[in-house]
Design a protein around this motif. Structure first.
Motif, PDB file in Angstrom:
ATOM      1  N   ARG A 142       4.043 -57.169  82.942  1.00  0.00           N
ATOM      2  CA  ARG A 142       4.751 -58.072  83.355  1.00  0.00           C
ATOM      3  C   ARG A 142       5.048 -59.184  82.145  1.00  0.00           C
ATOM      4  N   THR A 143       5.449 -58.693  80.916  1.00  0.00           N
ATOM      5  CA  THR A 143       5.700 -59.390  79.854  1.00  0.00           C
ATOM      6  C   THR A 143       7.332 -59.366  79.727  1.00  0.00           C
ATOM      7  N   ASP A 144       7.839 -60.364  78.981  1.00  0.00           N
ATOM      8  CA  ASP A 144       9.173 -60.588  78.784  1.00  0.00           C
ATOM      9  C   ASP A 144      10.070 -59.255  78.246  1.00  0.00           C
ATOM     10  N   PRO A 145       9.429 -58.661  77.225  1.00  0.00           N
ATOM     11  CA  PRO A 145      10.055 -57.323  76.626  1.00  0.00           C
ATOM     12  C   PRO A 145       9.863 -56.210  77.807  1.00  0.00           C
ATOM     13  N   ASP A 146       9.108 -56.040  78.377  1.00  0.00           N
ATOM     14  CA  ASP A 146       9.249 -55.183  79.224  1.00  0.00           C
ATOM     15  C   ASP A 146      10.127 -55.342  80.429  1.00  0.00           C
ATOM     16  N   LEU A 147      10.189 -56.543  80.822  1.00  0.00           N
ATOM     17  CA  LEU A 147      11.107 -56.826  81.949  1.00  0.00           C
ATOM     18  C   LEU A 147      12.596 -56.914  81.537  1.00  0.00           C
ATOM     19  N   GLU A 148      12.663 -57.100  80.135  1.00  0.00           N
ATOM     20  CA  GLU A 148      14.302 -56.919  79.695  1.00  0.00           C
ATOM     21  C   GLU A 148      14.512 -55.503  79.631  1.00  0.00           C
ATOM     22  N   VAL A 149      13.782 -54.530  79.325  1.00  0.00           N
ATOM     23  CA  VAL A 149      13.856 -53.343  79.158  1.00  0.00           C
ATOM     24  C   VAL A 149      14.190 -52.594  80.540  1.00  0.00           C
ATOM     25  N   LEU A 150      13.383 -53.192  81.478  1.00  0.00           N
ATOM     26  CA  LEU A 150      13.746 -52.567  82.603  1.00  0.00           C
ATOM     27  C   LEU A 150      14.949 -53.089  83.488  1.00  0.00           C
ATOM     28  N   GLY A 151      15.411 -54.439  82.992  1.00  0.00           N
ATOM     29  CA  GLY A 151      16.519 -54.933  83.461  1.00  0.00           C
ATOM     30  C   GLY A 151      17.727 -54.180  82.855  1.00  0.00           C
ATOM     31  N   ARG A 152      17.698 -53.924  81.627  1.00  0.00           N
ATOM     32  CA  ARG A 152      18.711 -53.215  81.083  1.00  0.00           C
ATOM     33  C   ARG A 152      19.052 -51.821  81.521  1.00  0.00           C
ATOM     34  N   VAL A 153      17.933 -51.020  81.772  1.00  0.00           N
ATOM     35  CA  VAL A 153      17.834 -49.791  82.550  1.00  0.00           C
ATOM     36  C   VAL A 153      18.528 -49.673  83.959  1.00  0.00           C
ATOM     37  N   ARG A 154      18.221 -50.787  84.617  1.00  0.00           N
ATOM     38  CA  ARG A 154      18.799 -50.940  86.238  1.00  0.00           C
ATOM     39  C   ARG A 154      19.949 -51.587  86.344  1.00  0.00           C
ATOM     40  N   ASN A 155      20.679 -52.137  85.314  1.00  0.00           N
ATOM     41  CA  ASN A 155      21.758 -52.912  85.238  1.00  0.00           C
ATOM     42  C   ASN A 155      22.995 -52.369  84.420  1.00  0.00           C
ATOM     43  N   ASN A 156      22.506 -51.932  83.259  1.00  0.00           N
ATOM     44  CA  ASN A 156      23.584 -51.430  82.284  1.00  0.00           C
ATOM     45  C   ASN A 156      24.378 -50.160  82.766  1.00  0.00           C
ATOM     46  N   PRO A 157      25.650 -50.144  82.929  1.00  0.00           N
ATOM     47  CA  PRO A 157      26.400 -49.078  83.503  1.00  0.00           C
ATOM     48  C   PRO A 157      25.962 -47.629  83.049  1.00  0.00           C
ATOM     49  N   SER A 158      25.780 -47.451  81.801  1.00  0.00           N
ATOM     50  CA  SER A 158      26.000 -46.260  81.174  1.00  0.00           C
ATOM     51  C   SER A 158      24.638 -45.822  81.121  1.00  0.00           C
ATOM     52  N   LEU A 159      23.587 -46.555  81.682  1.00  0.00           N
ATOM     53  CA  LEU A 159      22.203 -45.953  81.963  1.00  0.00           C
ATOM     54  C   LEU A 159      21.952 -45.828  83.513  1.00  0.00           C
ATOM     55  N   ARG A 160      22.166 -46.941  84.300  1.00  0.00           N
ATOM     56  CA  ARG A 160      21.891 -47.024  85.883  1.00  0.00           C
ATOM     57  C   ARG A 160      22.598 -46.000  86.457  1.00  0.00           C
ATOM     58  N   ARG A 161      23.906 -45.664  86.195  1.00  0.00           N
ATOM     59  CA  ARG A 161      24.501 -44.686  86.906  1.00  0.00           C
ATOM     60  C   ARG A 161      23.942 -43.432  86.931  1.00  0.00           C
ATOM     61  N   LYS A 162      23.375 -42.941  85.556  1.00  0.00           N
ATOM     62  CA  LYS A 162      22.719 -41.292  85.396  1.00  0.00           C
ATOM     63  C   LYS A 162      21.460 -41.598  86.245  1.00  0.00           C
ATOM     64  N   LEU A 163      20.754 -42.720  86.464  1.00  0.00           N
ATOM     65  CA  LEU A 163      19.532 -42.465  87.087  1.00  0.00           C
ATOM     66  C   LEU A 163      19.571 -43.059  88.636  1.00  0.00           C
ATOM     67  N   GLY A 164      21.006 -43.301  89.227  1.00  0.00           N
ATOM     68  CA  GLY A 164      21.216 -43.586  90.568  1.00  0.00           C
ATOM     69  C   GLY A 164      20.658 -44.723  91.041  1.00  0.00           C
ATOM     70  N   PHE A 165      20.866 -45.768  90.066  1.00  0.00           N
ATOM     71  CA  PHE A 165      20.700 -47.179  90.673  1.00  0.00           C
ATOM     72  C   PHE A 165      22.333 -47.801  90.603  1.00  0.00           C
TER      73      PHE A 165
END
Length: 208
Positions: free
Chosen positions: A19-42
């Motif tokens: 639960r650190t800022d860098p880890d939360l930033e990475v998870l936020g990027r994956v779950r919200n960036n269209p090029s990433l989240r769509r392929k993962l089903g978010f």
């Protein structure tokens, strides 16, 4: 690298998500960036508070192993720039991979019930094609079968993700069925392919 290394191979170290800022930033990027989240089903947006709640829920849960995938320091792989949340420090927010280590992706073993579990993973595009996914999966499968004494590990792959299907087959997973039009992702209904691997199959395989 923040946190302690949980599993380590020649190319990659797997460490718990914190639960650190860098880890939360990475998870936020994956779950919200269209090029990433769509392929993962978010499909729905994830706020920072929702990501924090997710991390808080999985940290104490032994039925869910969630690890960041970090290339070892002597590799020759891209590290990204200062705007890449996979390579920022907790203190300054600036690029400093000697302090934090690069986050290349994540790998998860979840729904662990004493006899079986489900595995999933993702990689940032710049880190694909270097064998990191293969080694990470091998490390996690060794852990699942040898340390957790699971009998079965499952995986699901969306239609069109041929690289993941190839990886699972190479590691010995067996295609056990297809759920037609089971997932709506990237703007279309897609088949979901189910794979399974048994402990004796992993133990007796030829190394990938």
């Amino acid at each position: 690298m923040p946190g302690h290394v949980f599993l380590e191979g020649a190319k990659v170290a797997l460490r718990p998500i914190e639960r650190t800022d860098p880890d939360l930033e990475v998870l936020g990027r994956v779950r919200n960036n269209p090029s990433l989240r769509r392929k993962l089903g978010f499909e729905a947006p994830w706020s920072k508070s929702r990501i924090e709640e997710f991390v808080d829920s999985v940290i104490p849960d032994d039925s869910s192993i969630n690890l960041f995938l970090c290339p070892v320091e002597d590799r020759e792989l891209p590290r990204g720039d200062q705007r890449d949340p996979s390579s920022v420090t907790q203190q300054s927010g600036q690029s400093n991979t000697e302090d934090v280590g690069t986050i290349a992706g994540a790998i998860n073993l979840f729904d662990i019930n004493g006899t079986s579990g489900t595995v999933s993973y993702w990689l940032f595009e710049e880190h694909r094609g270097h064998g990191l996914a293969t080694e990470s999966m091998s490390l996690l499968l060794d852990y699942a079968f040898d340390e957790r004494r699971l009998h079965r590990v499952e995986a699901e792959v969306f239609e069109g993700n041929e690289s993941s299907r190839t990886l699972l087959s190479r590691l010995g997973f067996v295609h056990e069925g297809t759920s037609r039009d089971a997932r709506f992702t990237e703007g279309a209904f897609r088949d979901a392919h189910q794979y399974g691997l048994l402990a004796p199959e992993w133990t007796n395989r030829e190394r990938a």
